[in-house]
Design a protein around this motif. Structure first.
Motif, PDB file in Angstrom:
ATOM      1  N   PRO A 269      23.196  17.019  -8.941  1.00 26.01           N
ATOM      2  CA  PRO A 269      24.061  17.340  -7.651  1.00 26.01           C
ATOM      3  C   PRO A 269      23.400  17.243  -6.439  1.00 26.01           C
ATOM      4  O   PRO A 269      22.200  17.354  -6.135  1.00 26.01           O
ATOM      5  N   LYS A 270      24.168  16.743  -5.570  1.00 27.48           N
ATOM      6  CA  LYS A 270      23.699  16.555  -4.001  1.00 27.48           C
ATOM      7  C   LYS A 270      22.952  17.668  -3.589  1.00 27.48           C
ATOM      8  O   LYS A 270      21.976  17.832  -2.913  1.00 27.48           O
ATOM      9  N   GLU A 271      23.649  18.811  -3.383  1.00 25.14           N
ATOM     10  CA  GLU A 271      23.079  20.229  -2.986  1.00 25.14           C
ATOM     11  C   GLU A 271      21.781  20.633  -3.740  1.00 25.14           C
ATOM     12  O   GLU A 271      21.008  21.383  -3.079  1.00 25.14           O
TER      13      GLU A 271
ATOM     14  N   GLY B  54      16.016  14.882  -0.624  1.00 27.69           N
ATOM     15  CA  GLY B  54      16.405  13.438  -1.078  1.00 27.69           C
ATOM     16  C   GLY B  54      15.394  12.998  -2.275  1.00 27.69           C
ATOM     17  O   GLY B  54      15.197  11.970  -2.593  1.00 27.69           O
ATOM     18  N   LYS B  55      14.637  13.965  -2.777  1.00 28.84           N
ATOM     19  CA  LYS B  55      13.618  13.586  -4.015  1.00 28.84           C
ATOM     20  C   LYS B  55      13.449  14.754  -4.920  1.00 28.84           C
ATOM     21  O   LYS B  55      13.720  15.883  -4.665  1.00 28.84           O
ATOM     22  N   ILE B  56      13.589  14.294  -6.282  1.00 29.42           N
ATOM     23  CA  ILE B  56      13.435  15.402  -7.344  1.00 29.42           C
ATOM     24  C   ILE B  56      12.271  14.720  -8.159  1.00 29.42           C
ATOM     25  O   ILE B  56      11.838  13.717  -8.189  1.00 29.42           O
ATOM     26  N   THR B  57      11.579  15.913  -8.954  1.00 31.81           N
ATOM     27  CA  THR B  57      10.489  15.637  -9.715  1.00 31.81           C
ATOM     28  C   THR B  57      10.955  15.862 -11.288  1.00 31.81           C
ATOM     29  O   THR B  57      11.494  17.092 -11.434  1.00 31.81           O
TER      30      THR B  57
ATOM     31  N   SER C 195      19.541   9.553  -3.759  1.00 27.55           N
ATOM     32  CA  SER C 195      20.708   9.053  -2.330  1.00 27.55           C
ATOM     33  C   SER C 195      21.980   9.592  -2.523  1.00 27.55           C
ATOM     34  O   SER C 195      22.562  10.126  -3.564  1.00 27.55           O
ATOM     35  N   GLY C 196      22.616   9.707  -1.342  1.00 27.04           N
ATOM     36  CA  GLY C 196      23.735  10.163  -1.005  1.00 27.04           C
ATOM     37  C   GLY C 196      24.696  10.990  -1.667  1.00 27.04           C
ATOM     38  O   GLY C 196      25.695  11.368  -1.544  1.00 27.04           O
TER      39      GLY C 196
END
Length: 154
Positions: A121-123, A128-131, A153-154
């Motif tokens: 999810p965006k929240e 703007g990055k995950i591991t 993104s977005g």
């Protein structure tokens, strides 16, 4: 009578030791169970690291809220699965949140490779990055970790 009983016990212990050696001929390296193991130099992995460090395949960029596929393979060289040496499970975390876990059996029928479908999810990604972090546990060589950064993104 006492000698016969002691002889029977000794024979039983000997049979158990022979059976244990037959079915578990490789000794576990206890030092590998003391910590989480990782490839020390991803460009120059040792043979042990090549067979045990989880490899994560996922898109480099994904869209928030949309599902994407994450594939976790145990090692660059597929880890063997047999009655004396096997992968017990594979886990996937998104950051520090658990996403899934698959238990594996000590049989020669499988290659330790698992596919997860993930939605971020965006929240959950204000930066703007995950591991993605994958873990696996080998019955002889302990707990291993691999990770991959993914842009959201977005």
């Amino acid at each position: 009578m006492k000698t016969a009983a002691l002889g029977a016990v000794a024979a039983g212990i000997t049979r158990e030791a022979i059976a244990a050696e037959k079915y578990f001929p490789v000794k576990a390296d206890q030092s590998l169970f003391a910590t989480i193991n990782r490839a020390k130099d991803p460009a120059k992995k040792s043979p042990l690291e090549q067979k045990h460090a989880p490899v994560i395949k996922a898109p480099h960029t994904v869209k928030a809220g949309e599902p994407f596929t994450v594939e976790v393979t145990v090692g660059e060289q597929i880890h063997p699965m047999g009655p004396t040496h096997w992968i017990e499970y594979i886990e996937l975390n998104v950051g520090n949140e658990p996403a899934g876990r698959v238990e594996l059996q000590p049989r020669g029928f499988l290659h330790p490779k698992v596919t997860f479908t993930v939605v971020v999810p965006k929240e959950a990604v204000p930066a703007g990055k995950i591991t993605l972090v994958a873990f696996q546990r080998c019955n002889l060589h302990g707990y291993w970790e691999g990770s991959l950064d993914v842009t959201v993104s977005g």
